[in-house]
Write a protein that holds these residues in place. Structure first.
Motif, PDB file in Angstrom:
ATOM      1  N   VAL A   1      32.964 -49.616  56.274  1.00 34.03           N
ATOM      2  CA  VAL A   1      33.582 -50.745  55.958  1.00 34.03           C
ATOM      3  C   VAL A   1      35.007 -50.305  55.782  1.00 34.03           C
ATOM      4  O   VAL A   1      35.883 -51.119  56.202  1.00 34.03           O
ATOM      5  N   LEU A   2      35.277 -49.346  55.085  1.00 34.16           N
ATOM      6  CA  LEU A   2      36.705 -48.725  55.029  1.00 34.16           C
ATOM      7  C   LEU A   2      37.380 -48.585  56.494  1.00 34.16           C
ATOM      8  O   LEU A   2      38.531 -48.755  56.511  1.00 34.16           O
ATOM      9  N   THR A   3      36.461 -47.578  57.173  1.00 36.18           N
ATOM     10  CA  THR A   3      37.122 -47.412  58.551  1.00 36.18           C
ATOM     11  C   THR A   3      37.659 -48.737  59.245  1.00 36.18           C
ATOM     12  O   THR A   3      38.800 -48.712  59.934  1.00 36.18           O
ATOM     13  N   ILE A   4      36.774 -49.802  59.273  1.00 35.16           N
ATOM     14  CA  ILE A   4      37.018 -51.179  60.016  1.00 35.16           C
ATOM     15  C   ILE A   4      38.213 -51.546  59.316  1.00 35.16           C
ATOM     16  O   ILE A   4      39.082 -51.947  60.022  1.00 35.16           O
ATOM     17  N   LEU A   5      38.465 -51.776  58.011  1.00 32.69           N
ATOM     18  CA  LEU A   5      39.204 -52.524  57.321  1.00 32.69           C
ATOM     19  C   LEU A   5      40.597 -51.785  57.458  1.00 32.69           C
ATOM     20  O   LEU A   5      41.694 -52.457  57.654  1.00 32.69           O
ATOM     21  N   ILE A   6      40.751 -50.529  58.019  1.00 32.53           N
ATOM     22  CA  ILE A   6      41.962 -49.774  58.153  1.00 32.53           C
ATOM     23  C   ILE A   6      42.547 -49.679  59.691  1.00 32.53           C
ATOM     24  O   ILE A   6      43.456 -49.633  59.983  1.00 32.53           O
ATOM     25  N   ALA A   7      41.269 -49.549  60.420  1.00 35.81           N
ATOM     26  CA  ALA A   7      41.584 -49.346  61.849  1.00 35.81           C
ATOM     27  C   ALA A   7      42.160 -50.717  62.667  1.00 35.81           C
ATOM     28  O   ALA A   7      42.972 -50.697  63.377  1.00 35.81           O
ATOM     29  N   TYR A   8      41.379 -51.894  61.961  1.00 39.90           N
ATOM     30  CA  TYR A   8      41.765 -53.174  62.707  1.00 39.90           C
ATOM     31  C   TYR A   8      43.229 -53.469  62.617  1.00 39.90           C
ATOM     32  O   TYR A   8      43.960 -53.945  63.360  1.00 39.90           O
ATOM     33  N   PRO A   9      43.533 -53.456  61.301  1.00 37.94           N
ATOM     34  CA  PRO A   9      45.101 -53.866  61.081  1.00 37.94           C
ATOM     35  C   PRO A   9      45.912 -53.103  61.883  1.00 37.94           C
ATOM     36  O   PRO A   9      47.024 -53.485  62.422  1.00 37.94           O
ATOM     37  N   LEU A  10      45.741 -51.914  62.028  1.00 36.81           N
ATOM     38  CA  LEU A  10      46.597 -50.790  62.664  1.00 36.81           C
ATOM     39  C   LEU A  10      46.335 -50.911  64.382  1.00 36.81           C
ATOM     40  O   LEU A  10      47.429 -50.361  65.086  1.00 36.81           O
TER      41      LEU A  10
ATOM     42  N   PHE B   1      51.182 -40.965  58.983  1.00 38.06           N
ATOM     43  CA  PHE B   1      50.852 -40.645  57.540  1.00 38.06           C
ATOM     44  C   PHE B   1      49.286 -40.117  57.749  1.00 38.06           C
ATOM     45  O   PHE B   1      48.657 -39.016  57.260  1.00 38.06           O
ATOM     46  N   ILE B   2      48.507 -40.915  58.439  1.00 41.39           N
ATOM     47  CA  ILE B   2      46.969 -40.871  58.425  1.00 41.39           C
ATOM     48  C   ILE B   2      46.779 -39.664  59.240  1.00 41.39           C
ATOM     49  O   ILE B   2      45.633 -38.806  58.795  1.00 41.39           O
ATOM     50  N   ALA B   3      47.270 -39.463  60.427  1.00 38.52           N
ATOM     51  CA  ALA B   3      47.222 -38.528  61.340  1.00 38.52           C
ATOM     52  C   ALA B   3      47.591 -36.874  60.511  1.00 38.52           C
ATOM     53  O   ALA B   3      47.061 -35.796  60.951  1.00 38.52           O
ATOM     54  N   PHE B   4      48.643 -36.860  59.601  1.00 35.87           N
ATOM     55  CA  PHE B   4      49.151 -35.606  59.127  1.00 35.87           C
ATOM     56  C   PHE B   4      47.921 -35.094  58.237  1.00 35.87           C
ATOM     57  O   PHE B   4      47.986 -33.856  58.115  1.00 35.87           O
TER      58      PHE B   4
ATOM     59  N   SER C   1      28.426 -37.477  39.612  1.00 26.12           N
ATOM     60  CA  SER C   1      27.720 -38.812  39.989  1.00 26.12           C
ATOM     61  C   SER C   1      27.812 -39.086  41.559  1.00 26.12           C
ATOM     62  O   SER C   1      28.390 -37.974  42.235  1.00 26.12           O
ATOM     63  N   ILE C   2      27.181 -40.072  42.026  1.00 25.37           N
ATOM     64  CA  ILE C   2      27.100 -40.326  43.175  1.00 25.37           C
ATOM     65  C   ILE C   2      28.448 -40.383  44.063  1.00 25.37           C
ATOM     66  O   ILE C   2      28.682 -40.208  44.972  1.00 25.37           O
ATOM     67  N   TRP C   3      29.640 -41.062  43.171  1.00 22.60           N
ATOM     68  CA  TRP C   3      30.840 -41.329  43.902  1.00 22.60           C
ATOM     69  C   TRP C   3      31.414 -40.131  44.050  1.00 22.60           C
ATOM     70  O   TRP C   3      32.568 -39.882  45.143  1.00 22.60           O
ATOM     71  N   ALA C   4      31.161 -38.917  43.461  1.00 18.74           N
ATOM     72  CA  ALA C   4      31.810 -37.508  43.772  1.00 18.74           C
ATOM     73  C   ALA C   4      31.404 -37.272  45.186  1.00 18.74           C
ATOM     74  O   ALA C   4      31.948 -36.360  45.829  1.00 18.74           O
ATOM     75  N   VAL C   5      30.078 -37.566  45.580  1.00 20.18           N
ATOM     76  CA  VAL C   5      29.495 -37.135  46.867  1.00 20.18           C
ATOM     77  C   VAL C   5      30.283 -38.152  48.007  1.00 20.18           C
ATOM     78  O   VAL C   5      30.463 -37.581  48.984  1.00 20.18           O
ATOM     79  N   ILE C   6      30.516 -39.415  47.667  1.00 17.61           N
ATOM     80  CA  ILE C   6      30.822 -40.201  48.608  1.00 17.61           C
ATOM     81  C   ILE C   6      32.317 -40.547  49.003  1.00 17.61           C
ATOM     82  O   ILE C   6      32.833 -40.553  49.957  1.00 17.61           O
ATOM     83  N   LEU C   7      33.108 -40.726  47.665  1.00 18.58           N
ATOM     84  CA  LEU C   7      34.333 -41.149  47.893  1.00 18.58           C
ATOM     85  C   LEU C   7      35.576 -40.151  48.291  1.00 18.58           C
ATOM     86  O   LEU C   7      36.318 -40.308  49.062  1.00 18.58           O
ATOM     87  N   PRO C   8      35.346 -38.664  47.823  1.00 13.93           N
ATOM     88  CA  PRO C   8      36.369 -37.744  48.505  1.00 13.93           C
ATOM     89  C   PRO C   8      36.532 -37.777  49.970  1.00 13.93           C
ATOM     90  O   PRO C   8      37.301 -37.487  50.840  1.00 13.93           O
ATOM     91  N   ASN C   9      35.427 -38.056  50.583  1.00 13.80           N
ATOM     92  CA  ASN C   9      35.321 -38.061  52.103  1.00 13.80           C
ATOM     93  C   ASN C   9      34.974 -39.675  52.595  1.00 13.80           C
ATOM     94  O   ASN C   9      34.238 -39.586  53.587  1.00 13.80           O
ATOM     95  N   ALA C  10      35.790 -40.479  52.154  1.00 13.47           N
ATOM     96  CA  ALA C  10      35.197 -42.232  52.360  1.00 13.47           C
ATOM     97  C   ALA C  10      35.805 -42.354  53.860  1.00 13.47           C
ATOM     98  O   ALA C  10      35.204 -43.336  54.342  1.00 13.47           O
ATOM     99  N   ILE C  11      36.781 -41.519  54.303  1.00 15.32           N
ATOM    100  CA  ILE C  11      37.220 -41.889  55.488  1.00 15.32           C
ATOM    101  C   ILE C  11      37.537 -40.845  56.519  1.00 15.32           C
ATOM    102  O   ILE C  11      38.185 -40.060  55.761  1.00 15.32           O
ATOM    103  N   SER C  12      37.004 -40.823  57.528  1.00 16.74           N
ATOM    104  CA  SER C  12      37.339 -39.722  58.652  1.00 16.74           C
ATOM    105  C   SER C  12      38.647 -40.252  59.353  1.00 16.74           C
ATOM    106  O   SER C  12      38.470 -41.164  60.082  1.00 16.74           O
ATOM    107  N   VAL C  13      39.705 -39.374  59.464  1.00 18.87           N
ATOM    108  CA  VAL C  13      40.931 -39.745  60.333  1.00 18.87           C
ATOM    109  C   VAL C  13      40.416 -39.999  61.867  1.00 18.87           C
ATOM    110  O   VAL C  13      40.711 -40.707  62.538  1.00 18.87           O
ATOM    111  N   PHE C  14      39.654 -38.897  62.373  1.00 18.23           N
ATOM    112  CA  PHE C  14      39.152 -39.139  63.734  1.00 18.23           C
ATOM    113  C   PHE C  14      38.449 -40.264  63.962  1.00 18.23           C
ATOM    114  O   PHE C  14      38.672 -41.081  64.986  1.00 18.23           O
ATOM    115  N   ASN C  15      37.448 -40.919  63.169  1.00 20.37           N
ATOM    116  CA  ASN C  15      36.907 -42.262  63.478  1.00 20.37           C
ATOM    117  C   ASN C  15      37.856 -43.112  63.081  1.00 20.37           C
ATOM    118  O   ASN C  15      37.649 -44.325  63.820  1.00 20.37           O
ATOM    119  N   VAL C  16      38.697 -43.241  62.417  1.00 23.35           N
ATOM    120  CA  VAL C  16      39.697 -44.219  62.286  1.00 23.35           C
ATOM    121  C   VAL C  16      40.340 -44.274  63.565  1.00 23.35           C
ATOM    122  O   VAL C  16      40.552 -45.389  64.320  1.00 23.35           O
TER     123      VAL C  16
END
Length: 297
Positions: free
Chosen positions: A92-101, A115-118, A141-156
């Motif tokens: 979801v986050l990848t699509i939300l950032i990739a489509y506007p860009l 900035f993202i590629a940086f 918590s589960i969020w510690a496992v999920i959120l720190p790597n919520a977006i992969s720049v390569f995938n974006v």
């Protein structure tokens, strides 16, 4: 042309090529066969190193030990939850950032992309990241496992390039003339036309979450929240197995060691099954999505 195809150089190249690919395939396949055979062999044969290619003394004791070892199934359930929730957030986050860009009318998209590629080159580091996670009260918590790597720049980057090369501007103009909003356009037009890239990033994110253990090692304290890979790490690296949980008569030292060895191979097989079962269903999308999203610009 026929003479060129049947030349000695071509035949020699084909023979060497097929030989190399065969050896490479055997080098990749043998460890898989060995692990599978060892998981179905007797504890004594595994301990004595008799297993080479086929199972020795076929036995299901290793899988019986897995089913009796409750921490494995706790980790399995946690991994399923982390993978499902994490992959959903990632996609979801990848699509939300990739489509506007990918839109030409997005103001400052080049600066944002810079900035993202940086972040692919410079990272905040483990200690600052840990402090951020701790300040947000996400430790254990589960969020510690999920959120720190919520977006992969390569995938974006791959997803944005796919949108740019696949979704024409004329399609958006036609949709707007019919009164379609941006959100409806993404949901009803962009996503149906982007099944390939969605399948690609879903597979990449899912495999990452399924194999991840470092975040759990750093941020999780309660063993009941550990993913499967943490228990697999304890079994393979630390060689830590509570044999009292294996069930049955395991009082003899030799049998304990044998079951511990069998448990290693059986857990490796079971932990690999979800990815092996998922990949065939998305293989065609994977090849198409990677090729289009990576080559066309």
């Amino acid at each position: 042309m026929q003479a060129i195809r049947d030349s000695r150089g071509d035949r020699t190249f084909n023979v060497v090529n097929y030989l190399f690919l065969t050896l490479f395939f055997a080098a990749v396949l043998y460890p898989i066969i060995y692990v599978l055979s060892a998981s179905f062999s007797s504890p004594t044969a595994v301990m004595e190193g008799k297993v080479r290619l086929l199972p020795i003394g076929p036995s299901l004791e290793g899988y019986q030990a897995v089913f009796a070892y409750k921490p494995i199934w706790t980790g399995y359930l946690n991994s399923v939850v982390y993978t499902a929730a994490g992959t959903f957030v990632n996609v979801v986050l990848t699509i939300l950032i990739a489509y506007p860009l990918s839109r030409k009318d997005c103001y400052g998209r080049n600066a944002i992309m810079l900035f993202i590629a940086f972040t692919m080159i410079f990272h905040g580091g483990l200690i600052p990241t840990y402090l951020v996670v701790s300040k947000l009260h996400m430790i254990n918590s589960i969020w510690a496992v999920i959120l720190p790597n919520a977006i992969s720049v390569f995938n974006v980057i791959v997803t944005r390039t796919y949108f740019q090369s696949t979704i024409p501007d004329e399609l958006l103009d036609a949709a707007k003339m019919d009164g379609c909003s941006d959100y409806k356009f993404v949901w009803h037009v962009v996503l149906p036309l982007s099944k390939a890239i969605v399948a690609v990033i879903t597979l990449l994110y899912a495999v990452h979450h399924w194999n991840a253990f470092f975040e759990a090692l750093i941020y999780l304290r309660d063993k009941s929240k550990y993913p499967l890979q943490m228990f697999l790490r304890d079994i393979l690296v630390i060689n830590s197995v509570d044999t009292s949980m294996l069930g049955g008569d395991v009082d003899e030292k030799q049998k304990q060691e044998g079951l511990r060895e069998l448990l290693k191979y059986a857990v490796i097989v079971l932990s690999s099954l979800p990815v092996l079962m998922l990949y065939p269903f998305v293989q065609k999308y994977f090849v198409k999505g990677v090729m289009i999203g990576s080559i066309k610009g």
